[in-house]
Design a protein around this motif. Sequence first.
Motif, PDB file in Angstrom:
ATOM      1  N   UNK A   1     -17.306   5.748  28.089  1.00  0.00           N
ATOM      2  CA  UNK A   1     -18.985   6.021  27.989  1.00  0.00           C
ATOM      3  C   UNK A   1     -20.163   4.807  28.167  1.00  0.00           C
ATOM      4  N   UNK A   2     -19.435   3.691  26.995  1.00  0.00           N
ATOM      5  CA  UNK A   2     -20.576   2.934  27.058  1.00  0.00           C
ATOM      6  C   UNK A   2     -20.575   2.042  28.086  1.00  0.00           C
TER       7      UNK A   2
ATOM      8  N   UNK B   1     -23.315   8.880  23.613  1.00  0.00           N
ATOM      9  CA  UNK B   1     -23.646  10.766  23.655  1.00  0.00           C
ATOM     10  C   UNK B   1     -24.227  10.861  25.664  1.00  0.00           C
ATOM     11  N   UNK B   2     -23.644  10.402  26.161  1.00  0.00           N
ATOM     12  CA  UNK B   2     -23.393  10.676  27.810  1.00  0.00           C
ATOM     13  C   UNK B   2     -22.645  11.161  28.628  1.00  0.00           C
ATOM     14  N   UNK B   3     -23.933  12.748  28.290  1.00  0.00           N
ATOM     15  CA  UNK B   3     -23.211  13.787  29.810  1.00  0.00           C
ATOM     16  C   UNK B   3     -22.486  13.832  30.672  1.00  0.00           C
TER      17      UNK B   3
ATOM     18  N   UNK C   1     -18.498  17.371  30.419  1.00  0.00           N
ATOM     19  CA  UNK C   1     -17.859  16.893  30.003  1.00  0.00           C
ATOM     20  C   UNK C   1     -19.080  16.100  29.027  1.00  0.00           C
ATOM     21  N   UNK C   2     -18.202  16.101  27.465  1.00  0.00           N
ATOM     22  CA  UNK C   2     -18.947  15.839  26.330  1.00  0.00           C
ATOM     23  C   UNK C   2     -18.073  14.526  26.252  1.00  0.00           C
ATOM     24  N   UNK C   3     -19.264  13.973  25.237  1.00  0.00           N
ATOM     25  CA  UNK C   3     -18.020  12.344  24.682  1.00  0.00           C
ATOM     26  C   UNK C   3     -17.545  13.219  23.672  1.00  0.00           C
TER      27      UNK C   3
ATOM     28  N   UNK D   1      -9.995  16.055  26.772  1.00  0.00           N
ATOM     29  CA  UNK D   1      -9.938  14.654  28.080  1.00  0.00           C
ATOM     30  C   UNK D   1     -10.498  13.318  27.761  1.00  0.00           C
ATOM     31  N   UNK D   2      -9.434  12.463  27.134  1.00  0.00           N
ATOM     32  CA  UNK D   2      -9.272  10.883  27.033  1.00  0.00           C
ATOM     33  C   UNK D   2      -9.303  10.080  28.113  1.00  0.00           C
TER      34      UNK D   2
END
Length: 595
Positions: free
Chosen positions: A76-77, A102-104, A138-140, A209-210
């Motif tokens: 996410x960064x 916390x980017x959704x 999809x959450x962090x 999910x990773x």
Amino acid sequence: MRRRLLAVLLAGALLPAGLAGGCGIPDRTEVQVDGRVPAGESGSLNGSGSQPPTRSGTEDPKEFIRDYLAAAAGEREQAYNRVKEFIAPEARSRLPKRQSSEVELTVVRLLEPSPEARLLTNEGIWEVKVRVQQVGVLRADGTLDAPVARDTVYVFKLRPADQGSQGLVITDLPNVLLLSDEALRQYYGTHTIYFWNSDQTQLVPDWRWLPSAVPAERRVTEVVRWLTGGPSDWLASGVTKVPDGTAPINNATGSDGRWEVNLTMPVATNDRLSKLATQLAWSLSDLNGQLDLKIQNQKRRTVDLGQERESHPRYPNLRTPLRFCVYDGAIHPLAIGNEPVGAVPVAAADNRNVVSATLSRAGDEVLAALVVTRPDQKQRLQVGSGRGEVTVDNKSTRLYRSIGRPIWLRSSDSQHPSGLVVADGTLYRFDGAGGMSSLGLSGSVTAVAASLDGHRIALIIGGALYVAPVSVDGGVVTVGDPRKLTTRLTNLTAVDWYAENQLVLAGNDGRQPAIYQTTVDGAVEYALKRDTNAPVTHLAAFPGGSSGALPSFSFMYQATRAYRNNPFTEIERAQVRDVAVNAKASGPSAPFFFY
């Protein structure tokens, strides 16, 4: 050509080793397989490990938007900055405000092979339309929650990039961060973590999910964060969280078979640490070696991950599966290839007028539930349990016009066996005495199926697919709020658990009845059988791993006639065993597994 190559590479990345060559690529984005699962299962960190695309110099507006719908994938960064590169400076305010990591991401399924592009002006201004199906958010923490947006079409406008730069930029866009399901499959791996059920006797899987680009040494840290952060929202009411206040003090350290995890945990008793050790061992099922568990910098336990899994199996009562069917109103064994053939454990006096049935185990006892037809064509549920031959003489007091296939909930509570069944559009709980009570779900329920752990169910309500958590306390069954899953299929007729985190379902695929597979969160689906010739009225799968001669991901179904997969073949009369000489000639029906 570039997109076709991407689809082929994607299929190979998702299929288990040795299976990619048996997969055909259909016209649409999902992969059609002959009853075999391409998506990863427990602890499977599949995916290419490659980084998502950055803005290229392409002047093809369709390719540009396809790349844009993948740019937010990965860690996410960097995701927010990658997305910004695709957008003209004057339009970047349309992006959602970034809040730390916390980017959704709004995950969408592309309903057409390619976006629709239209040239608006001779200056190179384009309009691109993408028709989508909302899949989820999809959450962090790697969970995919239910969709929030309802849009079915997204419209973009593009212009040539500013002087000194090649390609295109977006000038008008939706104010959500979008991610295509194709990009989810390519740039993420799947991972399963485990929480204890309410009485802490059974592990319950939770699917995450990773990003594939996450280095191996950080995966232990991510798993610990997920466990201490709690289960997915839809599953929360059916499982037990780790004790409140438990949190990682810093990142996990180590590699090459030795790791260290440092936590805060209020009242860190030996029992709590023992339960956590088992959770960690199974949530890190792709790793072997030792893990030192520290509480506030003090080593409290060393966990041999492999030994812990061996000592505490996820599903201790799983047996070699046996196939059965209904023939001439009675349960009969099926003989398929080299698979073992079982004997019917139901007393002959009760094995009559059967429409459908299920057999299960609770410890050393056999559980039987039969749907039988009376002379007036009304149906009744009959149940029984015991060792050896089972007498099925506990009957429901009420009669119904139609009863679906009953299921027993696999639970360690062998003293209070319980199950679920759909009758006349209502979901009921039943017990070992044949008593039935409504669970109060709204809508018309037409099918129910239970996972191997017994604490997650799949439902068809109003022709749509749902999953829900289940709690079993002293034989009292409670079903949590169902979560709707997205699928291409409409007017669903049947569903079952195909693997630990996979469902097999039947419905209408455009103009024809079909069988699909989907993940427990609805993120990834594949067509397993494009045309079943007739609607599927009955579906039963074996959700365990390979066992004896039976391959993984096996199922049987009825679409006028009875069939099996691996490969797709009609179940023949000659494969039905122990048929009386004077039996009425008919076809096998309502096939099911006993394990």
